[in-house]
Design a protein around this motif. Structure first.
Motif, mmCIF file in Angstrom:
data_model
loop_
_atom_site.group_PDB
_atom_site.id
_atom_site.type_symbol
_atom_site.label_atom_id
_atom_site.label_comp_id
_atom_site.label_asym_id
_atom_site.label_seq_id
_atom_site.Cartn_x
_atom_site.Cartn_y
_atom_site.Cartn_z
ATOM 1 N N ARG A 138 0.808 -1.218 0.000
ATOM 2 C CA ARG A 138 0.000 0.000 0.000
ATOM 3 C C ARG A 138 0.841 1.267 0.000
ATOM 4 N NH1 ARG A 138 -4.724 -1.611 4.417
ATOM 5 N NH2 ARG A 138 -5.623 -3.348 3.216
ATOM 6 N N HIS A 139 2.046 1.178 0.582
ATOM 7 C CA HIS A 139 2.863 2.380 0.698
ATOM 8 C C HIS A 139 3.741 2.627 -0.524
ATOM 9 C CE1 HIS A 139 5.562 -0.859 2.150
ATOM 10 N NE2 HIS A 139 6.500 -0.140 1.576
ATOM 11 N N LYS A 140 3.688 1.746 -1.536
ATOM 12 C CA LYS A 140 4.564 1.925 -2.703
ATOM 13 C C LYS A 140 4.250 3.241 -3.398
ATOM 14 C CE LYS A 140 5.870 -1.529 -5.405
ATOM 15 N NZ LYS A 140 7.342 -1.480 -5.479
ATOM 16 N N GLU A 141 5.266 4.016 -3.603
ATOM 17 C CA GLU A 141 5.100 5.309 -4.256
ATOM 18 C C GLU A 141 5.419 5.183 -5.739
ATOM 19 O OE1 GLU A 141 7.331 9.624 -4.225
ATOM 20 O OE2 GLU A 141 7.054 8.586 -2.313
ATOM 21 N N MET A 142 4.570 5.735 -6.564
ATOM 22 C CA MET A 142 4.786 5.719 -8.009
ATOM 23 C C MET A 142 4.438 7.093 -8.557
ATOM 24 S SD MET A 142 3.220 3.104 -10.856
ATOM 25 C CE MET A 142 1.635 3.928 -10.948
ATOM 26 N N SER A 143 5.248 7.580 -9.496
ATOM 27 C CA SER A 143 5.009 8.898 -10.072
ATOM 28 C C SER A 143 5.451 8.906 -11.520
ATOM 29 C CB SER A 143 5.754 9.975 -9.278
ATOM 30 O OG SER A 143 7.151 9.716 -9.290
ATOM 31 N N ASN A 144 4.923 9.842 -12.280
ATOM 32 C CA ASN A 144 5.355 9.993 -13.666
ATOM 33 C C ASN A 144 6.767 10.539 -13.692
ATOM 34 O OD1 ASN A 144 2.900 9.145 -14.821
ATOM 35 N ND2 ASN A 144 2.003 11.173 -14.560
ATOM 36 N N SER A 145 7.579 10.000 -14.581
ATOM 37 C CA SER A 145 8.961 10.448 -14.693
ATOM 38 C C SER A 145 9.015 11.858 -15.266
ATOM 39 C CB SER A 145 9.754 9.495 -15.592
ATOM 40 O OG SER A 145 11.055 9.984 -15.811
ATOM 41 N N THR A 146 9.830 12.708 -14.658
ATOM 42 C CA THR A 146 9.974 14.085 -15.143
ATOM 43 C C THR A 146 11.044 14.202 -16.217
ATOM 44 O OG1 THR A 146 11.541 14.540 -13.343
ATOM 45 C CG2 THR A 146 9.214 15.063 -12.949
ATOM 46 N N VAL A 152 7.171 5.733 -15.813
ATOM 47 C CA VAL A 152 6.802 5.949 -14.413
ATOM 48 C C VAL A 152 7.987 5.592 -13.527
ATOM 49 C CG1 VAL A 152 4.347 5.552 -14.796
ATOM 50 C CG2 VAL A 152 5.812 3.627 -14.164
ATOM 51 N N ASP A 153 8.145 6.318 -12.438
ATOM 52 C CA ASP A 153 9.213 6.088 -11.471
ATOM 53 C C ASP A 153 8.664 5.390 -10.231
ATOM 54 O OD1 ASP A 153 11.060 7.370 -13.066
ATOM 55 O OD2 ASP A 153 10.962 9.287 -11.984
ATOM 56 N N ILE A 154 9.488 4.537 -9.641
ATOM 57 C CA ILE A 154 9.192 3.979 -8.311
ATOM 58 C C ILE A 154 10.388 4.371 -7.425
ATOM 59 C CG2 ILE A 154 7.555 2.141 -8.816
ATOM 60 C CD1 ILE A 154 9.794 0.231 -9.293
ATOM 61 N N PRO A 155 10.410 5.636 -7.003
ATOM 62 C CA PRO A 155 11.610 6.212 -6.366
ATOM 63 C C PRO A 155 12.036 5.554 -5.066
ATOM 64 C CG PRO A 155 9.733 7.697 -6.181
ATOM 65 C CD PRO A 155 9.314 6.612 -7.113
ATOM 66 N N THR A 253 -1.463 3.274 -13.089
ATOM 67 C CA THR A 253 -1.452 4.734 -13.114
ATOM 68 C C THR A 253 -2.649 5.252 -12.318
ATOM 69 O OG1 THR A 253 -2.795 4.848 -15.110
ATOM 70 C CG2 THR A 253 -0.401 4.670 -15.407
ATOM 71 N N PRO A 254 -2.688 6.556 -12.033
ATOM 72 C CA PRO A 254 -3.864 7.104 -11.331
ATOM 73 C C PRO A 254 -5.183 6.833 -12.049
ATOM 74 C CG PRO A 254 -2.064 8.674 -11.281
ATOM 75 C CD PRO A 254 -1.623 7.559 -12.175
ATOM 76 N N THR A 255 -5.132 6.613 -13.352
ATOM 77 C CA THR A 255 -6.349 6.310 -14.117
ATOM 78 C C THR A 255 -6.634 4.814 -14.163
ATOM 79 O OG1 THR A 255 -5.080 6.244 -16.183
ATOM 80 C CG2 THR A 255 -6.058 8.361 -15.562
ATOM 81 N N LYS A 256 -5.913 4.032 -13.326
ATOM 82 C CA LYS A 256 -6.097 2.582 -13.193
ATOM 83 C C LYS A 256 -5.597 1.784 -14.401
ATOM 84 C CE LYS A 256 -8.083 3.219 -9.221
ATOM 85 N NZ LYS A 256 -7.362 2.900 -7.967
#
Length: 371
Positions: A138-146, A152-155, A253-256
């Protein structure tokens, strides 16, 4: 008194078969030690596997046994012999460990990592690719790569891996020869200058998590150049490599929308470093059925698990099968379990367990636990 008699009885059975070797250096292991266990130094074990690399069930067992002991097996010796005979001026040779579930691929990799450490290799080790792509807490962080559009990044995973890399190579990273080749700009305020120590780059990724994925990408390219230029020799070890090639991950992604491995920024650098366009290195990966979620795997052979893309990516490579225990290995393991009081009972029990487990190392270990 009863417990003392039980210990004596179990050890009396184990004395019939020699199951330990006093040779603790993997550089000295040879066919005379096949099937024997050697004990890893606690400090070395913490350095190499403190952040992963040993199967969870095996790690739990080592705590019960109060020691980390690995069996010397033929597949590891074969790869060691090949490494000793290799011409490091030529492109890095790739080895693929394969075998049925529970045969011991990860522990063979662990033995090879200990060998690489003792030989002074810079180690690039991914303990289990599926931890990044399949296991989604649940705590896995994911974000779009800048920095890379469409990725996508999993920093947090990237920063954790950099800490693992730092721990495994803590002595080598102190070398003044390991320096980055050019300037890198991370933001308007943060830069890495040409000539800065490689360790400084690693520290930046650990402390500035948002840049960790990009720093790993740069780090892999720098390591390939440093290795080819003879500033270090590199040992790449990736467990569950075929997880990079499975069509989908459990990341969304946030859009599933489900993310493919190619869209995860961490995939690219490790696919790059497993190419053979660099020298002065060794590449060992495993192809494992449990690295992907499909329960109906038809085969454990590399051509099936790596798919067409992965097979072509690694070709040419040296396939090394990790099989079930031989008779000698099984008797040695049974004696070790008796010595650790992991297995108790009359000698006839060993014959029954041999048939029931079919000499599969993991199955044998699991069946002995409740006895």
């Amino acid at each position: 008194m009863l417990l003392r008699n039980l210990r004596f009885s179990c050890r009396r059975y184990s004395q019939a078969v020699t199951f330990r070797t006093i040779e603790s250096s993997p550089k000295q292991h040879n066919e005379k030690q096949i099937g024997l266990f050697y004990t890893l130094d606690k400090d070395v074990c913490k350095q190499l596997f403190g952040h992963g690399g040993l199967p969870k069930s095996f790690t739990k067992q080592t705590k019960t046994f109060t020691e980390t002991a690995l069996m010397v097996r033929q597949p590891a010796l074969d790869i060691m012999d090949c490494i000793k005979a290799s011409d490091f001026d030529k492109p890095a040779i790739r080895y693929v460990l394969y075998g049925e579930k529970g045969a011991g691929k990860s522990l063979t990799m662990a033995h090879l990592l200990h060998y690489a450490h003792s030989e002074g290799f810079l180690i690039v080790h991914v303990p289990w690719v599926s931890e990044w792509l399949r296991r989604v807490p649940r705590h896995k962080e994911m974000s779009n790569s800048t920095s890379q559009e469409g990725f996508v990044d999993i920093p947090l995973d990237a920063a954790a891996w950099l800490l693992h890399f730092k721990m495994q190579n803590q002595n080598i990273l102190k070398s003044s020869d390991l320096r980055i080749s050019k300037d890198y700009e991370w933001s308007s305020r943060e830069k890495s200058s040409a000539g800065a120590p490689l360790a400084e780059l690693v520290e930046l990724g650990i402390n500035r998590v948002k840049y960790a994925c990009d720093i790993i990408n740069v780090l892999m390219n720098e390591i390939k150049m440093l290795s080819s230029n003879k500033f270090c020799k590199t040992f790449v070890a990736i467990d569950g490599f075929n997880s990079f090639l499975y069509p989908l991950t459990r990341l969304k992604t946030p859009t599933k929308r489900k993310v493919t491995p190619e869209e995860v920024s961490l995939t690219k650098p490790f696919m790059e470093i497993t190419k053979n366009d660099w020298s002065n290195g060794v590449i060992v990966v495993t192809a494992d059925q449990i690295a992907v979620p499909d329960d109906h795997q038809e085969s454990y052979l590399p051509k099936y698990l790596l798919c067409k893309k992965g097979f072509e990516h690694l070709d040419p490579f040296v396939p090394v099968e990790v099989g079930r225990y031989t008779e000698r290995e099984y008797l040695s393991c049974a004696s070790y379990y008796r010595d650790r009081l992991w297995m108790r009972g009359p000698p006839e029990l060993e014959t029954e367990l041999k048939l029931a487990s079919a000499c599969n190392p993991y199955r044998f270990m699991e069946m002995c636990a409740p006895l």
